[in-house]
Design a protein around this motif. Structure first.
Motif, short mmCIF file in Angstrom:
data_model
loop_
_atom_site.label_atom_id
_atom_site.label_comp_id
_atom_site.label_asym_id
_atom_site.label_seq_id
_atom_site.Cartn_x
_atom_site.Cartn_y
_atom_site.Cartn_z
N SER A 276 -21.25 32.39 -53.94
CA SER A 276 -21.77 31.25 -54.70
C SER A 276 -20.86 30.86 -55.86
CB SER A 276 -23.18 31.53 -55.21
OG SER A 276 -24.09 31.72 -54.15
N PRO A 277 -20.35 31.84 -56.64
CA PRO A 277 -19.45 31.46 -57.73
C PRO A 277 -18.21 30.71 -57.26
CG PRO A 277 -20.26 33.69 -58.08
CD PRO A 277 -20.71 33.27 -56.70
N THR A 278 -17.62 31.15 -56.14
CA THR A 278 -16.45 30.44 -55.62
C THR A 278 -16.79 29.02 -55.22
OG1 THR A 278 -15.05 32.27 -54.91
CG2 THR A 278 -15.00 30.31 -53.54
N ARG A 279 -17.90 28.83 -54.52
CA ARG A 279 -18.27 27.48 -54.07
C ARG A 279 -18.48 26.55 -55.26
NH1 ARG A 279 -19.39 28.65 -48.57
NH2 ARG A 279 -18.89 30.85 -48.51
N ALA A 280 -19.14 27.08 -56.30
CA ALA A 280 -19.38 26.26 -57.48
C ALA A 280 -18.09 25.91 -58.19
CB ALA A 280 -20.33 26.99 -58.43
N SER A 281 -17.19 26.88 -58.31
CA SER A 281 -15.92 26.64 -58.99
C SER A 281 -15.06 25.66 -58.22
CB SER A 281 -15.19 27.98 -59.17
OG SER A 281 -14.10 27.86 -60.03
N LEU A 282 -15.01 25.83 -56.90
CA LEU A 282 -14.23 24.94 -56.05
C LEU A 282 -14.70 23.50 -56.15
CD1 LEU A 282 -12.28 24.34 -53.67
CD2 LEU A 282 -14.09 25.11 -52.11
N LEU A 283 -16.01 23.29 -56.10
CA LEU A 283 -16.54 21.92 -56.05
C LEU A 283 -16.67 21.27 -57.42
CD1 LEU A 283 -19.24 21.88 -53.23
CD2 LEU A 283 -16.88 21.09 -53.16
N THR A 284 -16.63 22.04 -58.51
CA THR A 284 -16.79 21.43 -59.84
C THR A 284 -15.51 21.42 -60.67
OG1 THR A 284 -17.43 23.49 -60.94
CG2 THR A 284 -19.21 22.16 -59.94
N GLY A 285 -14.52 22.25 -60.32
CA GLY A 285 -13.34 22.34 -61.16
C GLY A 285 -13.59 23.10 -62.45
N LEU A 286 -14.70 23.84 -62.51
CA LEU A 286 -15.06 24.65 -63.67
C LEU A 286 -15.10 26.12 -63.27
CD1 LEU A 286 -18.10 22.51 -64.92
CD2 LEU A 286 -15.73 22.38 -65.76
N TYR A 287 -15.11 27.00 -64.26
CA TYR A 287 -15.36 28.40 -63.93
C TYR A 287 -16.84 28.56 -63.58
CZ TYR A 287 -10.66 29.49 -65.45
OH TYR A 287 -9.30 29.54 -65.54
N PRO A 288 -17.17 29.59 -62.78
CA PRO A 288 -18.52 29.67 -62.19
C PRO A 288 -19.66 29.57 -63.19
CG PRO A 288 -17.09 31.29 -61.18
CD PRO A 288 -16.30 30.68 -62.30
N HIS A 289 -19.57 30.29 -64.31
CA HIS A 289 -20.67 30.27 -65.28
C HIS A 289 -20.83 28.88 -65.90
CE1 HIS A 289 -19.39 34.47 -64.91
NE2 HIS A 289 -20.64 34.80 -65.22
N GLN A 290 -19.73 28.17 -66.08
CA GLN A 290 -19.81 26.80 -66.62
C GLN A 290 -20.57 25.89 -65.67
OE1 GLN A 290 -15.44 26.58 -67.04
NE2 GLN A 290 -15.85 25.83 -69.11
N ALA A 291 -20.51 26.21 -64.37
CA ALA A 291 -21.24 25.43 -63.37
C ALA A 291 -22.65 25.96 -63.14
CB ALA A 291 -20.46 25.44 -62.06
N GLY A 292 -23.02 27.06 -63.84
CA GLY A 292 -24.35 27.63 -63.70
C GLY A 292 -24.46 28.71 -62.65
#
Length: 562
Positions: free
Chosen positions: A82-98
């Motif tokens: 999940s952290p990778t998917r969020a980082s990939l799709l938002t351009g943010l680090y995982p926690h920044q994307a929630g």
């Protein structure tokens, strides 16, 4: 550079990619049409598992993408799904994307581990939708569908998805649901056909969505998120049969062979020693014939899954070629974390027909050590084995032919994909979206590196997962396994992390620790409340031999430092 030998015929390469002698345009701005974007993400695949990164598993279609594009040798994910998917799709680090952990983990009062995508982050789909693209995804989502952030509410015009992965066959006893454009369907719905394997299903529906974009005369964005080769390992019987018996050989020898190929390909430096096989991995030669057959079958299933992914990459490329879309499509191919040691050295091998729809098979640590050649550790951890992924970028109209087949040795991270896509498409990354102030992108545009130039990266690259921590600045990497000591490595000289130099560089270490802590505060990381995960994927304490070996290594490191 030594070019690698592809497992494909020259006729396929020339036919699928339409090679010409003319140089490509450098960037989308020079082309008459904005490029289509395809992002392919596989699940739980190790650094060395495809042919053009050293594997013995034939992946001719993926290798062909690399031959007509570039390969990154130091590209990083976040060590988990999940952290990778969020980082990939938002351009943010995982926690920044929630998404500081899996989407079923919510830390009360945290902004960084919410189990859903945050409102102050935008997805690549949202950015490209507003730029006039038809935005599509197929495959595994795993970013808070149950908490109100499914794909159809985060910018995707078309989607066929599993909420959290694990779907391979039409008939299997769990996860019976699949979602088409937000509508719940049963997997055995006749709409999807009478017989299917999900790697094929995701590709076929991705092409259907591409055809819709073409009918609407729109450029398209396809996020193709294969579940393979994540456990439970499953593949069509005919694919497994191709590999049965090929892994009745010492995994240490297989690992050495991969390492040798990696050196020949230029993927790794011959000066970096191959990391040790952990003490928990059994000696192959001491296994019984029955145990060897069991391990062979497990790895045959895994290889079959990657074979089928490769076939689908070939199907996708051929489909784009037939539609006249290949040349103006930028394709990214990568994995969400390193090889997976969960279930320990022996893996799991259950069911009357292992690899079939009613079975339960996990790869385990022994084969995961092969997957991550030549690195240490696995998925979950921020040592190189957990965070290193292949990255292949192919774009016939946008990457000069002189760069075809080249290696990019500049370090990169998932956060850079958004910045790259925004650049090549001319899309606008917003400061405000749906009434929310949007966090700025964390990454840099990768096109200069793809073109053979140096990347200008203002900030280091940061990592945190389950208390495992890393900061990468230039050649220096500071890393900690949760509840362990900080370690420091010169990655240029020692990417396999064999020689901890923290005692020799105490001031540098202090500076990097302070840098990581400042980032963690800024990025809403927060303390990890769980206990330390053991290297081999379970929570048991290490045995006596493992403790003695660890002490011996620590003694050797101390002696070397003084």
């Amino acid at each position: 550079m030594k070019h690698f030998a592809l497992c494909v015929s020259l006729a396929f390469i020339l036919g699928a990619f339409g090679v010409s002698s003319t140089a490509h345009a450098a960037h989308a701005a020079d082309a008459p049409n904005r490029p289509n974007v395809v992002v392919i993400l596989v699940d739980d695949m190790g650094f060395s598992d495809i042919g053009c990164y050293g594997s013995e598993i034939p992946t001719p279609n993926i290798d062909a993408l690399a031959q007509h594009g570039v390969r990154f040798t130091q590209f990083y994910n976040t060590a988990r799904c999940s952290p990778t998917r969020a980082s990939l799709l938002t351009g943010l680090y995982p926690h920044q994307a929630g998404m500081g952990h899996l989407d079923n983990i919510v830390h009360e009062g945290s902004k960084g581990t919410t189990g859903r995508l945050r409102d102050d982050a935008v997805t690549m789909a949202e950015v490209l939708h507003d730029a006039g693209y038809l935005t599509c995804m197929t495959g595994k989502w795993h970013m808070g569908q149950q908490h109100g952030t499914p794909p159809w509410k985060r910018g995707f015009d078309r989607s066929l998805n599993s909420p959290s992965g694990g779907i391979y066959f039409r008939k299997q006893p769990y996860r019976p649901e699949i979602f088409l454009n937000g509508e719940k369907k049963m997997k055995d719905d006749p709409l999807f056909g009478e017989k299917w394997y999900s790697s094929d299903l995701w590709t076929d529906w991705g092409m259907k969505f591409i055809d819709e974009a073409r009918a609407e005369k729109k450029p398209f964005f396809l996020y193709l998120a294969y579940c393979a080769p994540h456990f439970p390992l499953m593949a069509p019987a005919e694919e497994i049969a191709k590999y049965r018996g090929k892994y009745k050989q010492n995994w240490e020898k297989l690992r050495e062979a991969r390492h040798k190929r990696q050196i020949e390909l230029g993927i790794v430096d011959a000066a970096w020693p191959l990391s040790e096989i952990p003490e928990q991995v059994p000696n192959w030669d001491e296994l019984s014939d029955e145990e060897k057959d069991r391990f062979d079958h497990i790895m045959a299933i895994y290889a079959a899954m990657l074979d089928r992914v490769d076939q689908n990459v070939g199907k996708l490329v051929a489909g784009l070629k037939e539609r006249g879309e290949l040349d103006n499509t930028i394709i990214f191919f990568m994995s969400d974390n390193g090889g997976n040691a969960e279930s320990g050295p022996r893996g799991i091998y259950e069911g009357e027909n292992p690899g079939g729809p009613n079975s339960r098979v996990f790869l385990g640590q022994s084969w995961a050590t092969l997957n991550n050649t030549p690195f240490r550790r696995y998925k979950h951890f921020t040592h190189e084995g957990g965070i290193s992924t292949p990255l292949i970028v192919s774009w016939p109209d946008g990457i000069p032919t002189a760069r075809d087949g080249k290696l990019v040795k500049e370090p990169g991270h998932l956060v850079d994909v958004m910045a790259t896509v925004v650049d090549v498409t001319g899309a606008k990354y917003p400061t405000e979206y749906h009434g929310h102030q949007i966090q700025p992108m964390e990454g840099v545009n990768l096109m200069p590196a793809i073109d053979g130039e140096k990347l200008e990266r203002k900030n280091p690259i940061y990592f945190e997962h389950e208390g495992n921590r890393t900061v990468r600045r230039g050649k220096w990497k500071l890393v900690m396994k949760h509840k362990g000591p900080w370690e420091l490595y010169d990655i240029d000289a020692d990417r396999t992390e064999q020689h901890d130099v923290i005692a020799e560089q105490p001031e540098l270490a202090k500076e990097l620790i302070a840098d990581w802590e400042a980032w963690a505060k800024r990025a809403d990381v927060g303390p990890w409340p769980g206990k330390a995960r053991q290297e081999w994927g379970d929570e048991k304490a290490p045995g006596k031999k493992a403790k003695q070996k660890a002490k011996q290594r620590a003694k050797q490191q101390k002696a070397a430092a003084t």
